[in-house]
Each structure stands twice: as C-alpha cells, then as structure tokens.
Motif scaffolding. Sequence first.
Motif, PDB file in Angstrom:
ATOM      1  N   GLU A 481     -37.413  32.306 -45.216  1.00 59.63           N
ATOM      2  CA  GLU A 481     -37.347  33.638 -44.618  1.00 59.63           C
ATOM      3  C   GLU A 481     -36.113  33.719 -43.731  1.00 59.63           C
ATOM      4  O   GLU A 481     -35.610  32.702 -43.250  1.00 59.63           O
ATOM      5  CB  GLU A 481     -38.637  33.958 -43.860  1.00 59.63           C
ATOM      6  N   ARG A 482     -35.636  34.929 -43.505  1.00 57.96           N
ATOM      7  CA  ARG A 482     -34.299  35.128 -42.948  1.00 57.96           C
ATOM      8  C   ARG A 482     -34.330  35.661 -41.516  1.00 57.96           C
ATOM      9  O   ARG A 482     -35.104  36.550 -41.186  1.00 57.96           O
ATOM     10  CB  ARG A 482     -33.552  36.122 -43.836  1.00 57.96           C
ATOM     11  N   CYS A 483     -33.496  35.074 -40.678  1.00 55.89           N
ATOM     12  CA  CYS A 483     -33.154  35.689 -39.391  1.00 55.89           C
ATOM     13  C   CYS A 483     -31.642  35.580 -39.219  1.00 55.89           C
ATOM     14  O   CYS A 483     -30.994  34.733 -39.836  1.00 55.89           O
ATOM     15  CB  CYS A 483     -33.896  35.046 -38.229  1.00 55.89           C
ATOM     16  N   ASP A 484     -31.073  36.425 -38.385  1.00 56.34           N
ATOM     17  CA  ASP A 484     -29.618  36.465 -38.242  1.00 56.34           C
ATOM     18  C   ASP A 484     -29.154  36.254 -36.811  1.00 56.34           C
ATOM     19  O   ASP A 484     -27.962  36.088 -36.582  1.00 56.34           O
ATOM     20  CB  ASP A 484     -29.083  37.813 -38.749  1.00 56.34           C
ATOM     21  N   ASP A 485     -30.095  36.233 -35.849  1.00 51.78           N
ATOM     22  CA  ASP A 485     -29.677  36.240 -34.447  1.00 51.78           C
ATOM     23  C   ASP A 485     -29.810  34.887 -33.763  1.00 51.78           C
ATOM     24  O   ASP A 485     -29.437  34.732 -32.608  1.00 51.78           O
ATOM     25  CB  ASP A 485     -30.473  37.287 -33.666  1.00 51.78           C
ATOM     26  N   GLN A 486     -30.364  33.879 -34.438  1.00 49.95           N
ATOM     27  CA  GLN A 486     -30.504  32.543 -33.857  1.00 49.95           C
ATOM     28  C   GLN A 486     -30.706  31.549 -34.986  1.00 49.95           C
ATOM     29  O   GLN A 486     -30.855  31.939 -36.144  1.00 49.95           O
ATOM     30  CB  GLN A 486     -31.672  32.492 -32.871  1.00 49.95           C
ATOM     31  N   ASP A 487     -30.676  30.253 -34.648  1.00 53.20           N
ATOM     32  CA  ASP A 487     -30.814  29.238 -35.696  1.00 53.20           C
ATOM     33  C   ASP A 487     -32.116  29.416 -36.466  1.00 53.20           C
ATOM     34  O   ASP A 487     -32.133  29.448 -37.699  1.00 53.20           O
ATOM     35  CB  ASP A 487     -30.760  27.837 -35.078  1.00 53.20           C
ATOM     36  N   ALA A 492     -44.053  36.697 -36.092  1.00 47.88           N
ATOM     37  CA  ALA A 492     -45.385  37.108 -35.642  1.00 47.88           C
ATOM     38  C   ALA A 492     -46.495  36.500 -36.482  1.00 47.88           C
ATOM     39  O   ALA A 492     -47.615  36.318 -36.012  1.00 47.88           O
ATOM     40  CB  ALA A 492     -45.484  38.626 -35.666  1.00 47.88           C
ATOM     41  N   GLY A 493     -46.233  36.179 -37.729  1.00 44.64           N
ATOM     42  CA  GLY A 493     -47.242  35.582 -38.604  1.00 44.64           C
ATOM     43  C   GLY A 493     -47.253  34.068 -38.568  1.00 44.64           C
ATOM     44  O   GLY A 493     -47.807  33.426 -39.478  1.00 44.64           O
ATOM     45  N   ASN A 494     -46.633  33.469 -37.527  1.00 39.02           N
ATOM     46  CA  ASN A 494     -46.556  32.014 -37.368  1.00 39.02           C
ATOM     47  C   ASN A 494     -45.800  31.345 -38.511  1.00 39.02           C
ATOM     48  O   ASN A 494     -46.100  30.228 -38.917  1.00 39.02           O
ATOM     49  CB  ASN A 494     -47.955  31.389 -37.224  1.00 39.02           C
ATOM     50  N   ARG A 495     -44.793  32.055 -39.016  1.00 40.52           N
ATOM     51  CA  ARG A 495     -43.902  31.517 -40.033  1.00 40.52           C
ATOM     52  C   ARG A 495     -42.488  31.546 -39.472  1.00 40.52           C
ATOM     53  O   ARG A 495     -42.102  32.489 -38.787  1.00 40.52           O
ATOM     54  CB  ARG A 495     -43.984  32.357 -41.319  1.00 40.52           C
ATOM     55  N   TYR A 496     -41.712  30.510 -39.799  1.00 36.99           N
ATOM     56  CA  TYR A 496     -40.349  30.395 -39.278  1.00 36.99           C
ATOM     57  C   TYR A 496     -39.358  31.080 -40.221  1.00 36.99           C
ATOM     58  O   TYR A 496     -39.473  30.996 -41.446  1.00 36.99           O
ATOM     59  CB  TYR A 496     -39.956  28.932 -39.130  1.00 36.99           C
ATOM     60  N   ALA A 497     -38.381  31.737 -39.608  1.00 40.03           N
ATOM     61  CA  ALA A 497     -37.249  32.302 -40.338  1.00 40.03           C
ATOM     62  C   ALA A 497     -35.983  31.582 -39.876  1.00 40.03           C
ATOM     63  O   ALA A 497     -35.895  31.133 -38.729  1.00 40.03           O
ATOM     64  CB  ALA A 497     -37.133  33.800 -40.068  1.00 40.03           C
ATOM     65  N   HIS A 498     -34.995  31.473 -40.772  1.00 38.21           N
ATOM     66  CA  HIS A 498     -33.786  30.686 -40.491  1.00 38.21           C
ATOM     67  C   HIS A 498     -32.538  31.500 -40.779  1.00 38.21           C
ATOM     68  O   HIS A 498     -32.528  32.363 -41.662  1.00 38.21           O
ATOM     69  CB  HIS A 498     -33.776  29.417 -41.349  1.00 38.21           C
ATOM     70  N   SER A 499     -31.486  31.158 -40.062  1.00 33.55           N
ATOM     71  CA  SER A 499     -30.194  31.809 -40.318  1.00 33.55           C
ATOM     72  C   SER A 499     -29.414  31.025 -41.362  1.00 33.55           C
ATOM     73  O   SER A 499     -29.604  29.816 -41.545  1.00 33.55           O
ATOM     74  CB  SER A 499     -29.380  31.878 -39.025  1.00 33.55           C
ATOM     75  N   ALA A 500     -28.500  31.716 -42.036  1.00 40.46           N
ATOM     76  CA  ALA A 500     -27.692  31.070 -43.070  1.00 40.46           C
ATOM     77  C   ALA A 500     -26.837  29.960 -42.483  1.00 40.46           C
ATOM     78  O   ALA A 500     -26.751  28.857 -43.044  1.00 40.46           O
ATOM     79  CB  ALA A 500     -26.821  32.117 -43.755  1.00 40.46           C
ATOM     80  N   GLY A 501     -26.216  30.226 -41.347  1.00 40.86           N
ATOM     81  CA  GLY A 501     -25.342  29.224 -40.743  1.00 40.86           C
ATOM     82  C   GLY A 501     -26.097  27.962 -40.377  1.00 40.86           C
ATOM     83  O   GLY A 501     -25.587  26.841 -40.551  1.00 40.86           O
ATOM     84  N   TYR A 502     -27.303  28.135 -39.863  1.00 40.82           N
ATOM     85  CA  TYR A 502     -28.099  26.963 -39.475  1.00 40.82           C
ATOM     86  C   TYR A 502     -28.477  26.136 -40.692  1.00 40.82           C
ATOM     87  O   TYR A 502     -28.352  24.906 -40.691  1.00 40.82           O
ATOM     88  CB  TYR A 502     -29.352  27.407 -38.725  1.00 40.82           C
ATOM     89  N   VAL A 503     -28.935  26.787 -41.753  1.00 40.57           N
ATOM     90  CA  VAL A 503     -29.339  26.057 -42.956  1.00 40.57           C
ATOM     91  C   VAL A 503     -28.151  25.295 -43.536  1.00 40.57           C
ATOM     92  O   VAL A 503     -28.265  24.108 -43.911  1.00 40.57           O
ATOM     93  CB  VAL A 503     -29.929  27.018 -44.009  1.00 40.57           C
ATOM     94  N   GLU A 504     -27.017  25.954 -43.603  1.00 43.03           N
ATOM     95  CA  GLU A 504     -25.831  25.304 -44.172  1.00 43.03           C
ATOM     96  C   GLU A 504     -25.392  24.112 -43.327  1.00 43.03           C
ATOM     97  O   GLU A 504     -25.028  23.058 -43.861  1.00 43.03           O
ATOM     98  CB  GLU A 504     -24.715  26.325 -44.302  1.00 43.03           C
ATOM     99  N   ALA A 505     -25.454  24.247 -41.993  1.00 40.16           N
ATOM    100  CA  ALA A 505     -25.052  23.152 -41.120  1.00 40.16           C
ATOM    101  C   ALA A 505     -25.997  21.964 -41.253  1.00 40.16           C
ATOM    102  O   ALA A 505     -25.562  20.802 -41.314  1.00 40.16           O
ATOM    103  CB  ALA A 505     -25.010  23.635 -39.668  1.00 40.16           C
TER     104      ALA A 505
END
Length: 541
Positions: A481-487, A492-505
Amino acid sequence: MKTGSDRSTMTVGEEFAIAMKAWEAGDRAEARRLGRRLATRHPEFGGAHYLLGLIAQQQGQIAKAVEHLMRAVAADPRQPVPRLALGRALEAQGNLDAAGLHYRAVLDAIPTHAEAHARLGEILGRSGQRDEAIDHCRRAVAANPRHAEALCCLGSLLHEAGQSDEAAVFLERALELRPSWATALYNYGLVLIARDRLSAALTILTGAAELRPNHAATAAALAGALRRLNRLDEARSEAERATQLAAQDSAGWLELGLIRVAQNSHDGAAAAFERVVSIEPKSVQAHWCLAESRRALGQIDRAAIHYDICLRLDPADRVGAALGLAQVGAAAPPERAPDAYVRQLFDDYASHFESALVDGLGYCGPEQVGEILSRVLERREGLEILDAGCGTGLAAPVLRPLAARLDGLDISSGMVDRARRRGLYDSLEVGELIAGLSARQARYDVVAAADVLVYFGALGPLLAAAAQALKPGGVFACTLERCDDQDYRLGAGNRYAHSAGYVEAQAKACGFAVVLFEPAVSRREAGLDVPGWVAALRLTA
C-alpha cells in the motif's frame, strides 16, 4: 423371589437387588427404606450407601450424597461404579479436583473406561486444561464411539481450540444419537458460525432456543448469527433478551456491544462493553472492544487506558493493542504488526477470507503478482517458488504453472489448512515469515508476497530474509500500500503503507535491484480504491 415373610433368610445381595429394582422402577421411597434397612443391618456393605447416595443426589442433597458415596467407595475401592457416582456428586458440589481424582482412579484400574475418560475430559475442560481434556474425550470416543456426551464435549473443546472443521464432525455424530439435545445444538451452532455457515447456524440455534428458551448463552449466540447476517434489529432483540435472562453473563453484553457498533451507536456500544469489563475484568477482548469504542468516540485517553490493559493482560498482543496505542498517539507505531495479532487475525478470518477479500473488497493482488512476474522473469517454467504469506492459497493458481516446486508459508494454521485443500502446493508450512525465509538459504528462484508487506512497517529485516532465501538473480515480487509523505505509515485499518523512495532504498541496502515498481490498486475499502504499488526486485549476483 422371596416374599416379605422370609426376607430374614435373604442374602445381602438379594436384598440389594430388590432395593435397586425399586429405585430403577421409580419407587424412591421404597428404595430409600430398603437402602436404610440394609445400611443398618449390614453397615459394612457398600452397596447400601451407593444406593442412598444416588437417592440423596437426585433429591439435591449433595453433601449427604457425597457422604454416602464415600462410604461406598471405602467399602470396596476397586469398584468403578461407586467411584463414578462419587465423582459426579463431587462435580455437583463444585469440587472438581476431588472428582478428577476418582475418575483417574477408575482409569488406573480400567484404562479404556469410556465414562471415566468422558467425565474427566469434561471437568478438565471446565478447568481450562483444554489439551488434556481433548485427549481424554478422544479416548472416551475411541472406547465407545456412541458416547454422546464425549462426542459433544470433544466437539466443543475442538471449537474452542480453533479446530472448527473437526469439531463439526463430532457434534454431528452427537446429534445423530440425540437429535433434540439443546447443548449439542448450541455447540454446533457456534461451530457453524465459526465456519461462516451462518444460515445453517441460525436454523440450528433457533432450534436450540426453542428447546431452552431461557438459556442466555443460546440467545447471545443467536444474536451473533443474526449480526453476521446483517439482521441487526433482530440481533439486537436477541442480545437484549440474553442480558435480561442473565445480567451477569458477559456473552449477551458483548454481543449487544458488537451489534451497537454495527449500528454506529458507539455510546451504547461503550456502555455494553463497560458491563463486560465489570463482569470479566481480565477479558482482553472486552478491554479491546471498549478501547475501540472509546477511540471511535474520540475519547483518546480513555481508549489508551484499555489498550494498555490489553497489553498487560496479553503481552503477546493477539488483539493488536500496540497498534491501537499508536493509532491514538499514545505510543510510536511498532516496526511491524505483532505476530500473535496477525496469526489470530487470519485464524479467525480463514473460513470467510476469500469471500470477504475477493468478493467484498475486489482483491486482485495474486493476479498483479502474476502479471509482473510475466514481465520480469527470463524463464517461465521449472522454477522453485515460495508463496510467502500464502494465506488460503489464492496465488497458487497463478504461481503453479511457473513452478517445478511451489512451497507455501504462512503464520496462520487456519489459512494453511485452507491452502492445503487446493492441492497445488508441494509443501506447506506454518511459521513466522522472516524466520521461515532465513531458514531457506538460496533455495528459490522466486519469492512472491501478495498483501503481506502491509503488516510490516520497517522492511529491512524482511527484505534481508528474502535475499537469503533467493538464489542469485532470483526475484522478489510483492504488492504494497502507498504513502507519499513519510517512509511508512500505519493506516486506520492497522495496515502499513510505504513510500516509493523508502522501498527502493531498503531494497538496495539488502542487495536488490529494482526491476519494476509501479502504482497499482489491489483492493478497495468502503467502496474506494486503496492506492498501492506492485514491485519486482532482483537479487544481484
């Protein structure tokens, strides 16, 4: 048979036989008179005290029954029948430990005694010693496959242990023997709810309620079936009836709270859950439900109190209270969802996982993983593949055509049981993902993880373990799942979202090259697309 005029010449055994015939014929007064006469004339004869004990127990004089039956056992400790009767009387007195000792004594003499195994299983189950209770019930059924009480008890215990499919088999056998047995119908209804057979559960529980209209637990279970069928007004009526029948039984209040949540009445839900907490102050589920309702009401501090209590009561955190504390800002988000929480979530979810996810949420993660593999793999057959977090095996039809060997790994035994039914895996294992990957050194050409990384915030440990499991040049394919403002962010559903830059790093740090990384939608929530990613990472040589 000798008459009253010559009873003085009868043997003790003959007098006892006459007394027992009176008892079996329902003439309790005559049986008591004869039993007392025997006890007076032959105080050393245990049979008289056995009979008097049975009569006293039927009359509700439990202390007197125990006294007589103890004398019967003392007269001949080798006889199993008086010991069994004494065990039952001690159970009625609430002295389960002493009852258990007598059942064990019977089993020491007769290891295959079905009734002793059944009674011991029953009281061990009531004492919370479930595994040993299940063992004794199995032995009772092995000794007597038509022992209805053992079948019913075994089914109930297996349901409590999360083995509802097997539980159903034993409860069905019990009901074949006793079709109108309210207890077995109630237990079977609970099993059907757990197996997501809600219409059947409703029918069975309605029958149980007709047989026992004043049984609060049956009313609460009926409310649960109706709630799951979204018949909320009927469910609420049954739950309220359960609380009226037994105000100190937590099951009705808990169900009433859950129904009020479904009706968006969070004030009412919180009030019901407060009652559950007052009745069962050590109930993790009650504190979690109350915390969730307080959170929905914006009462953050009060929610945090109950999340914290959940963690104190259950440090393994099967309800995800650490995630709840993070949601209300009382703690930093953990780096990953607790293992016990994920295991419990999917064990509970297993029976209706596919219908809820695919039909309800439009889930298409496995298809997306298959599509990206078709774009990045250099060969598309004869591969060694691990379905990491395999769940019920939704990805197996996509992965099997590519695989010479397809293995599955999941933390939930309930999910693995469902995956096994597909018959598409070469091996399936229950285990935690990072440990399972780390133990499979350089074994796979592909590791696939559909809808798995949403339970991990920090991805470094997981990606490092995946790198260990892959052969050089192997591919790790996943959805996120995607987020853009932090790693990464806990949603709200207790699931983590990740940014593209963080995953790539993180991928680069673990020895992966990013081959493909694209926006995607693999599911919907509340009718809206959930933004996500699909990714293919190749392990560098």
